[in-house]
Write a protein that holds these residues in place. Structure first.
Motif, PDB file in Angstrom:
ATOM      1  N   PRO A 140       0.817  -1.212   0.000  1.00 48.41           N
ATOM      2  CA  PRO A 140       0.000   0.000   0.000  1.00 48.41           C
ATOM      3  C   PRO A 140       0.854   1.265   0.000  1.00 48.41           C
ATOM      4  O   PRO A 140       1.915   1.310   0.630  1.00 48.41           O
ATOM      5  N   ALA A 141       0.395   2.270  -0.718  1.00 48.45           N
ATOM      6  CA  ALA A 141       1.112   3.550  -0.784  1.00 48.45           C
ATOM      7  C   ALA A 141       1.286   4.118   0.616  1.00 48.45           C
ATOM      8  O   ALA A 141       0.384   4.051   1.461  1.00 48.45           O
ATOM      9  N   GLY A 142       2.461   4.684   0.849  1.00 43.69           N
ATOM     10  CA  GLY A 142       2.764   5.261   2.158  1.00 43.69           C
ATOM     11  C   GLY A 142       3.513   4.297   3.057  1.00 43.69           C
ATOM     12  O   GLY A 142       4.229   4.727   3.971  1.00 43.69           O
ATOM     13  N   ILE A 143       3.341   2.999   2.820  1.00 41.79           N
ATOM     14  CA  ILE A 143       4.090   1.992   3.576  1.00 41.79           C
ATOM     15  C   ILE A 143       4.722   1.011   2.580  1.00 41.79           C
ATOM     16  O   ILE A 143       4.840  -0.182   2.852  1.00 41.79           O
ATOM     17  N   ASP A 144       5.131   1.550   1.443  1.00 35.41           N
ATOM     18  CA  ASP A 144       5.596   0.697   0.354  1.00 35.41           C
ATOM     19  C   ASP A 144       7.115   0.660   0.202  1.00 35.41           C
ATOM     20  O   ASP A 144       7.620   0.119  -0.780  1.00 35.41           O
ATOM     21  N   HIS A 145       7.865   1.213   1.174  1.00 35.83           N
ATOM     22  CA  HIS A 145       9.311   1.118   1.095  1.00 35.83           C
ATOM     23  C   HIS A 145       9.761  -0.278   1.548  1.00 35.83           C
ATOM     24  O   HIS A 145       9.070  -0.944   2.317  1.00 35.83           O
ATOM     25  N   PHE A 146      10.909  -0.707   1.042  1.00 33.28           N
ATOM     26  CA  PHE A 146      11.453  -2.025   1.378  1.00 33.28           C
ATOM     27  C   PHE A 146      12.649  -1.866   2.313  1.00 33.28           C
ATOM     28  O   PHE A 146      13.611  -1.171   1.989  1.00 33.28           O
ATOM     29  N   ASP A 147      12.574  -2.492   3.484  1.00 32.14           N
ATOM     30  CA  ASP A 147      13.699  -2.505   4.415  1.00 32.14           C
ATOM     31  C   ASP A 147      14.689  -3.592   4.012  1.00 32.14           C
ATOM     32  O   ASP A 147      14.290  -4.682   3.576  1.00 32.14           O
ATOM     33  N   GLU A 148      15.972  -3.293   4.196  1.00 30.79           N
ATOM     34  CA  GLU A 148      17.007  -4.272   3.847  1.00 30.79           C
ATOM     35  C   GLU A 148      16.832  -5.564   4.641  1.00 30.79           C
ATOM     36  O   GLU A 148      17.068  -6.663   4.126  1.00 30.79           O
ATOM     37  N   GLY A 149      16.420  -5.432   5.901  1.00 31.29           N
ATOM     38  CA  GLY A 149      16.234  -6.629   6.716  1.00 31.29           C
ATOM     39  C   GLY A 149      15.170  -7.550   6.146  1.00 31.29           C
ATOM     40  O   GLY A 149      15.341  -8.775   6.121  1.00 31.29           O
ATOM     41  N   ASN A 150      14.086  -6.989   5.672  1.00 33.68           N
ATOM     42  CA  ASN A 150      13.027  -7.806   5.075  1.00 33.68           C
ATOM     43  C   ASN A 150      13.476  -8.439   3.768  1.00 33.68           C
ATOM     44  O   ASN A 150      13.164  -9.598   3.482  1.00 33.68           O
ATOM     45  N   ILE A 151      14.219  -7.675   2.969  1.00 28.64           N
ATOM     46  CA  ILE A 151      14.719  -8.216   1.702  1.00 28.64           C
ATOM     47  C   ILE A 151      15.644  -9.398   1.955  1.00 28.64           C
ATOM     48  O   ILE A 151      15.594 -10.407   1.245  1.00 28.64           O
ATOM     49  N   ARG A 152      16.487  -9.284   2.992  1.00 28.69           N
ATOM     50  CA  ARG A 152      17.386 -10.399   3.310  1.00 28.69           C
ATOM     51  C   ARG A 152      16.608 -11.657   3.672  1.00 28.69           C
ATOM     52  O   ARG A 152      17.057 -12.773   3.414  1.00 28.69           O
ATOM     53  N   ILE A 153      15.448 -11.481   4.272  1.00 32.89           N
ATOM     54  CA  ILE A 153      14.658 -12.632   4.717  1.00 32.89           C
ATOM     55  C   ILE A 153      13.966 -13.315   3.543  1.00 32.89           C
ATOM     56  O   ILE A 153      14.087 -14.524   3.355  1.00 32.89           O
ATOM     57  N   HIS A 154      13.215 -12.544   2.737  1.00 30.74           N
ATOM     58  CA  HIS A 154      12.409 -13.191   1.695  1.00 30.74           C
ATOM     59  C   HIS A 154      12.945 -13.004   0.274  1.00 30.74           C
ATOM     60  O   HIS A 154      12.466 -13.662  -0.652  1.00 30.74           O
ATOM     61  N   GLY A 155      13.913 -12.125   0.084  1.00 29.99           N
ATOM     62  CA  GLY A 155      14.517 -11.965  -1.236  1.00 29.99           C
ATOM     63  C   GLY A 155      13.702 -11.155  -2.214  1.00 29.99           C
ATOM     64  O   GLY A 155      14.079 -11.033  -3.387  1.00 29.99           O
ATOM     65  N   ILE A 156      12.594 -10.566  -1.784  1.00 35.08           N
ATOM     66  CA  ILE A 156      11.759  -9.762  -2.678  1.00 35.08           C
ATOM     67  C   ILE A 156      12.269  -8.317  -2.656  1.00 35.08           C
ATOM     68  O   ILE A 156      12.381  -7.713  -1.580  1.00 35.08           O
ATOM     69  N   THR A 157      12.554  -7.778  -3.826  1.00 35.79           N
ATOM     70  CA  THR A 157      13.088  -6.421  -3.929  1.00 35.79           C
ATOM     71  C   THR A 157      12.048  -5.499  -4.564  1.00 35.79           C
ATOM     72  O   THR A 157      11.089  -5.961  -5.189  1.00 35.79           O
ATOM     73  N   PRO A 158      12.246  -4.187  -4.450  1.00 36.12           N
ATOM     74  CA  PRO A 158      11.314  -3.250  -5.098  1.00 36.12           C
ATOM     75  C   PRO A 158      11.190  -3.491  -6.599  1.00 36.12           C
ATOM     76  O   PRO A 158      10.095  -3.382  -7.161  1.00 36.12           O
ATOM     77  N   ASP A 159      12.314  -3.827  -7.254  1.00 38.92           N
ATOM     78  CA  ASP A 159      12.274  -4.057  -8.702  1.00 38.92           C
ATOM     79  C   ASP A 159      11.364  -5.230  -9.069  1.00 38.92           C
ATOM     80  O   ASP A 159      10.737  -5.231 -10.136  1.00 38.92           O
ATOM     81  N   MET A 160      11.275  -6.215  -8.183  1.00 37.81           N
ATOM     82  CA  MET A 160      10.477  -7.403  -8.479  1.00 37.81           C
ATOM     83  C   MET A 160       8.981  -7.115  -8.479  1.00 37.81           C
ATOM     84  O   MET A 160       8.196  -7.869  -9.055  1.00 37.81           O
ATOM     85  N   VAL A 161       8.566  -6.032  -7.820  1.00 32.75           N
ATOM     86  CA  VAL A 161       7.133  -5.719  -7.772  1.00 32.75           C
ATOM     87  C   VAL A 161       6.797  -4.450  -8.540  1.00 32.75           C
ATOM     88  O   VAL A 161       5.643  -3.997  -8.510  1.00 32.75           O
ATOM     89  N   LEU A 241       9.232 -28.345   3.335  1.00 27.96           N
ATOM     90  CA  LEU A 241       9.354 -26.884   3.242  1.00 27.96           C
ATOM     91  C   LEU A 241      10.603 -26.610   2.421  1.00 27.96           C
ATOM     92  O   LEU A 241      11.717 -26.618   2.928  1.00 27.96           O
ATOM     93  N   ASP A 242      10.404 -26.370   1.128  1.00 28.64           N
ATOM     94  CA  ASP A 242      11.531 -26.298   0.210  1.00 28.64           C
ATOM     95  C   ASP A 242      12.054 -24.889  -0.029  1.00 28.64           C
ATOM     96  O   ASP A 242      13.125 -24.732  -0.623  1.00 28.64           O
ATOM     97  N   ASN A 243      11.354 -23.865   0.421  1.00 26.49           N
ATOM     98  CA  ASN A 243      11.806 -22.499   0.150  1.00 26.49           C
ATOM     99  C   ASN A 243      11.224 -21.567   1.209  1.00 26.49           C
ATOM    100  O   ASN A 243      10.335 -20.757   0.928  1.00 26.49           O
ATOM    101  N   HIS A 244      11.734 -21.685   2.435  1.00 29.98           N
ATOM    102  CA  HIS A 244      11.205 -20.898   3.552  1.00 29.98           C
ATOM    103  C   HIS A 244      11.257 -19.404   3.232  1.00 29.98           C
ATOM    104  O   HIS A 244      12.242 -18.893   2.717  1.00 29.98           O
ATOM    105  N   HIS A 245      10.157 -18.718   3.563  1.00 25.54           N
ATOM    106  CA  HIS A 245       9.938 -17.290   3.326  1.00 25.54           C
ATOM    107  C   HIS A 245       9.459 -16.982   1.921  1.00 25.54           C
ATOM    108  O   HIS A 245       9.324 -15.817   1.563  1.00 25.54           O
ATOM    109  N   ASP A 246       9.204 -18.000   1.102  1.00 24.24           N
ATOM    110  CA  ASP A 246       8.369 -17.819  -0.077  1.00 24.24           C
ATOM    111  C   ASP A 246       6.937 -18.054   0.393  1.00 24.24           C
ATOM    112  O   ASP A 246       6.645 -19.063   1.046  1.00 24.24           O
ATOM    113  N   ALA A 247       6.026 -17.139   0.087  1.00 23.51           N
ATOM    114  CA  ALA A 247       4.707 -17.171   0.707  1.00 23.51           C
ATOM    115  C   ALA A 247       3.944 -18.458   0.431  1.00 23.51           C
ATOM    116  O   ALA A 247       3.336 -19.036   1.336  1.00 23.51           O
TER     117      ALA A 247
END
Length: 444
Positions: A140-161, A241-247
């Motif tokens: 959602p707009a306003g809370i759409d920034h990506f923290d490095e800590g979260n990216i390290r966990i799930h691997g999803i980056t701003p470019d991917m979305v 569980l073959d890919n932990h932190h993939d939803a």
């Protein structure tokens, strides 16, 4: 669905595969209950029949699994071979008749629980996973920034979305997928709160959903493990569980855990009946608030799992642990340390007014308070209008401090909501897998 007694184990054959529950003695020797998936089995081959003096053996063809039968269990061996043959041909009974639900998991972009960037769901019918789907989305707009800590966990980056639809666009598809089914998540309070916050942030109608929690159920099952994080429970119960932190992978594992807990408890029927058997009442998400999963008075404890070939006693009434023990772990210390004015101002906790709520195993709150103050944070016992951060450890329900923080956030106060593992990381703490708290950051 009936059990087949083997040597040192109880066997059940279903549409999902062959579920093997070792006896209590075998479990004491570190043999764990596990499922041999039906898609890995091509049949059952008798290696040797049991005699009056020796064990018989059956190999699940296509795997390395060998099941042994004691003298006098020749009929049981034949029953197993016939049951496996039926299962391979698609004629096995339902895994858990009547158990239908949708497993769910979300990934978030930052510390705000509403910053959903991925949603995974899996449909379960009669205890069998029959379908799954996942969505990447812009938070959602306003809370759409990506923290490095979260990216390290799930691997999803701003470019991917970047080219993905936003949350408001994909959520109606999620609602349609769920339909009138009950949701199951691992730490369901997080996932359902995430949906609620994302809906409010985008003006999207909040659905009315009932939900169960595999984290709460796994804790109550007394599995003999020191952590109830998703990968730890999944491994213990033989759930893939073959890919932990993939939803969608986490949603599948969560669903698998819930089904295995139902099997261990001999629970059948609809999701509400099964969850009641596991000791809980369903939570409820609606437009007004989220009612958490609540524990019910226990009725019976099934010792060692689903049944035993070693003559284990029948289930006996469970005894409730002293309530003081649970609260003692989350007790608030009396002396508040002063913040270190010479701490590094660039530290993520510097200058924050922080309150802790819940359970922070393996650390006590006094120890965490000292470390927080040492890096320049102001420690507060309660959530007030000065609070800038609430750190939440695992708990069986929403705490009063979390409720107060959410109330102040709804009135415009800026309070960061952290999970315990994120605090541990910020303080340079690295609890081992055996001693880790039950949640990751974000909590899955």
């Amino acid at each position: 669905m009936s059990s087949i007694s083997a040597y040192g184990a109880t066997i059940e054959v279903t549409q999902a595969g062959v579920y093997i529950t070792p006896s209590r003695l075998a479990q004491a020797l570190e043999h764990v209950p596990h499922l041999v998936p039906i898609d890995r089995i091509t049949g059952a081959t008798e290696l040797s029949p049991p005699t009056a003096y020796s064990l018989g053996e059956v190999e699940l063809t296509g795997t390395t699994e060998v099941i042994r039968f004691a003298p006098g269990q020749a009929a049981n061996m034949t029953t197993l071979i016939d049951a496996v043959t039926d299962a391979v041909q698609g004629n096995a009974p339902a895994l858990v008749p009547g158990l239908h639900f949708v497993g769910v998991d979300v990934e978030t972009a930052n510390a705000d629980w509403g910053s959903i960037c991925q949603i995974g769901v899996v449909r379960v019918t009669d205890g069998m996973q029959v379908d799954s789907h996942e969505w990447l989305c812009r938070p959602p707009a306003g809370i759409d920034h990506f923290d490095e800590g979260n990216i390290r966990i799930h691997g999803i980056t701003p470019d991917m979305v970047t080219d993905a639809p936003d949350f408001a666009a994909v959520f109606p598809e999620v609602v349609a997928y769920v339909a009138d089914q009950v949701l199951v998540a691992h730490n369901a309070q997080f996932d359902l709160t995430a949906f609620s916050r994302a809906c409010h942030a985008t003006g999207t109608p909040v659905p009315h959903w009932k939900f169960a929690c595999s984290l709460a159920a796994s804790r109550a099952a007394k599995l003999g493990i020191t952590s109830h994080r998703l990968p730890v429970v999944a491994q213990h119960l033989g759930v893939e569980l073959d890919n932990h932190h993939d939803a969608v992978a986490d949603a599948r594992a969560c669903a698998g855990i819930f089904v295995q807990l139902a099997l261990r408890a001999h629970a059948t029927g609809d999701i509400e009946t099964v969850f009641t058997t596991l000791g809980f009442s369903l939570g409820d998400l609606n437009t007004e608030r989220i009612y958490p999963v609540l524990s019910n008075p226990p009725t019976v404890t099934v010792a060692g799992g689903r049944g035993h070939a070693d003559g284990a006693a029948a289930p006996t009434p469970a005894r409730s642990a002293p309530k003081s023990a649970r609260w003692a772990k989350a007790a608030t210390p009396t002396t508040i340390p002063d913040p270190n004015p010479d701490a590094d101002p660039n530290h993520p906790l510097f200058g924050h007014v922080i309150t802790l709520t819940g359970d922070f195993e393996p650390y006590d709150k006094g120890e965490l308070w000292e470390k927080m103050a040492a890096v320049g944070a102001t420690v507060a016992k309660n959530v007030t209008k000065k609070t800038t951060m609430l750190v939440m450890g695992p708990w069986d329900s929403v705490t009063s401090k979390q409720k107060r923080a959410e109330e102040l956030i709804s009135k415009g106060q800026n309070i960061e909501m952290w999970q315990s593992m994120r605090l541990f990381t910020a303080l340079g703490l690295d609890p081992t897998a055996d001693d880790a708290a039950d949640d990751d950051e974000p909590p899955f």
